[in-house]
Design a protein around this motif. Structure first.
Motif, PDB file in Angstrom:
ATOM      1  N   GLU A   3       0.857  -1.181   0.000  1.00 60.77           N
ATOM      2  CA  GLU A   3       0.000   0.000   0.000  1.00 60.77           C
ATOM      3  C   GLU A   3       0.897   1.236   0.000  1.00 60.77           C
ATOM      4  OE1 GLU A   3      -3.973  -0.546   2.368  1.00 60.77           O
ATOM      5  OE2 GLU A   3      -2.366  -1.442   3.545  1.00 60.77           O
ATOM      6  N   LEU A   4       0.881   1.961  -1.116  1.00 59.19           N
ATOM      7  CA  LEU A   4       1.638   3.198  -1.222  1.00 59.19           C
ATOM      8  C   LEU A   4       0.660   4.366  -1.160  1.00 59.19           C
ATOM      9  CD1 LEU A   4       3.546   0.999  -2.442  1.00 59.19           C
ATOM     10  CD2 LEU A   4       4.475   2.796  -3.911  1.00 59.19           C
ATOM     11  N   THR A  27      -1.940   0.231  -4.758  1.00 56.65           N
ATOM     12  CA  THR A  27      -2.151  -0.981  -3.963  1.00 56.65           C
ATOM     13  C   THR A  27      -1.879  -2.196  -4.848  1.00 56.65           C
ATOM     14  OG1 THR A  27      -3.844   0.082  -2.589  1.00 56.65           O
ATOM     15  CG2 THR A  27      -3.802  -2.330  -2.619  1.00 56.65           C
ATOM     16  N   VAL A  28      -1.095  -3.129  -4.326  1.00 55.35           N
ATOM     17  CA  VAL A  28      -0.837  -4.383  -5.036  1.00 55.35           C
ATOM     18  C   VAL A  28      -1.151  -5.522  -4.075  1.00 55.35           C
ATOM     19  CG1 VAL A  28       0.820  -5.774  -6.322  1.00 55.35           C
ATOM     20  CG2 VAL A  28       1.017  -3.271  -6.345  1.00 55.35           C
ATOM     21  N   MET A  50      11.562   2.150  -4.513  1.00 55.76           N
ATOM     22  CA  MET A  50      10.752   2.353  -3.306  1.00 55.76           C
ATOM     23  C   MET A  50      10.123   1.038  -2.859  1.00 55.76           C
ATOM     24  SD  MET A  50      11.091   5.544  -2.671  1.00 55.76           S
ATOM     25  CE  MET A  50      11.992   6.727  -3.662  1.00 55.76           C
ATOM     26  N   LEU A  51       9.590   0.290  -3.824  1.00 59.12           N
ATOM     27  CA  LEU A  51       8.960  -0.987  -3.501  1.00 59.12           C
ATOM     28  C   LEU A  51       9.966  -1.979  -2.933  1.00 59.12           C
ATOM     29  CD1 LEU A  51       6.764  -1.274  -6.713  1.00 59.12           C
ATOM     30  CD2 LEU A  51       5.893  -0.956  -4.388  1.00 59.12           C
ATOM     31  N   VAL A  63       4.065   0.746   2.425  1.00 61.20           N
ATOM     32  CA  VAL A  63       3.713  -0.262   3.427  1.00 61.20           C
ATOM     33  C   VAL A  63       3.670  -1.645   2.785  1.00 61.20           C
ATOM     34  CG1 VAL A  63       1.968  -1.010   5.086  1.00 61.20           C
ATOM     35  CG2 VAL A  63       2.432   1.434   4.773  1.00 61.20           C
ATOM     36  N   LEU A  64       4.441  -2.566   3.329  1.00 62.09           N
ATOM     37  CA  LEU A  64       4.439  -3.969   2.906  1.00 62.09           C
ATOM     38  C   LEU A  64       4.054  -4.817   4.101  1.00 62.09           C
ATOM     39  CD1 LEU A  64       5.023  -6.278   0.926  1.00 62.09           C
ATOM     40  CD2 LEU A  64       7.437  -6.153   1.617  1.00 62.09           C
ATOM     41  N   ASP A  65       2.945  -5.518   3.977  1.00 60.51           N
ATOM     42  CA  ASP A  65       2.449  -6.369   5.071  1.00 60.51           C
ATOM     43  C   ASP A  65       2.349  -5.600   6.389  1.00 60.51           C
ATOM     44  OD1 ASP A  65       2.326  -8.434   3.284  1.00 60.51           O
ATOM     45  OD2 ASP A  65       4.205  -9.361   3.919  1.00 60.51           O
TER      46      ASP A  65
END
Length: 229
Positions: A3-4, A27-28, A50-51, A63-65
């Motif tokens: 979530e970016l 969002t992915v 960034m990812l 945000v990752l997890d």
């Protein structure tokens, strides 16, 4: 899940401020597949950095997890990259003095595994990309496509949740491009990876189920209901 929110990245170029990303929201979902396309200098590779936690935004959250990569200490960020994120680059980035198996093993060193386990997992990863007979070959003894397969094995050997690819077929001809994409798509399905790829190749972009187009730091996401999944 990624979530970016409001991701902005600014660079200084002399006295000029360059906006590489401008308030990107994205969002992915877990297991999703996204292709990022756009003109040179539009922000594609910056977004991928960034990812991957390779760079930090000037503003916004990545945000990752449930964890904001932008706020982590370098130690914690390195741990996330080592455990959850595999990255493939256009230039392969193999160490020329190490053979295929040793190159793949380098990804496992930060995890503190014993040498025997590193060797076994590296051999399994290379076998999974069709290089089980090339473990002892140096990069100079392999074709471009084979070198990219080694790079893919290195990214996947740590069993990441996310696979990021920056122009993974950019140095390959059309037939080798299709071969490498078959490998990547097969691994995406088999392992349930979240797969995000930057490419200039319009053929690959048109085949993607989800396409993010970046121009002048701003993003537009479209769904392709006719893409082959």
């Amino acid at each position: 899940m990624y979530e970016l929110r409001g991701v902005t990245k600014q660079y200084q170029r002399g006295k000029e401020t360059v906006d590489a990303l401008r308030g990107v929201d994205l969002t992915v979902e877990d297991g999703g597949r996204l292709v990022i396309q756009g003109p040179t200098g539009g922000g594609k590779s910056t977004l991928l950095q960034m990812l991957g936690g390779l760079d930090r935004p000037t503003a916004g959250s990545v945000v990752l997890d449930g964890v904001d990569l932008a706020t982590l200490s370098e130690t914690k960020l390195t741990k996330v990259r080592s455990e959850k994120i595999g990255i493939i680059f256009q230039a392969f980035n193999l160490i020329p003095t190490l053979n295929a198996q040793e190159n793949v093993e380098t990804a496992l060193v930060p995890l503190g595994l014993k040498a025997a386990e590193r060797r076994e997992r590296a051999a399994e990863a290379l076998t999974s990309v069709g290089l089980g007979e090339r473990l002892g070959h140096l990069p100079s003894e392999m074709s471009g496509g084979q070198q990219q397969r080694v790079a893919i094995a290195r990214a996947l050997v740590k069993n990441p949740k996310v696979l990021l690819a920056d122009e993974p077929t950019g140095n390959l001809d059309e037939s080798m491009r299709d071969e490498i994409m078959d490998v990547l798509e097969g691994l995406w399905r088999e392992h349930g990876l979240t797969f995000i790829m930057v490419t200039h190749d319009s053929t690959l972009a048109k085949a993607a189920p989800r396409l993010a187009t970046i121009r002048k730091g701003r993003i537009t996401v479209t769904e392709n209901a006719h893409a082959a999944l």
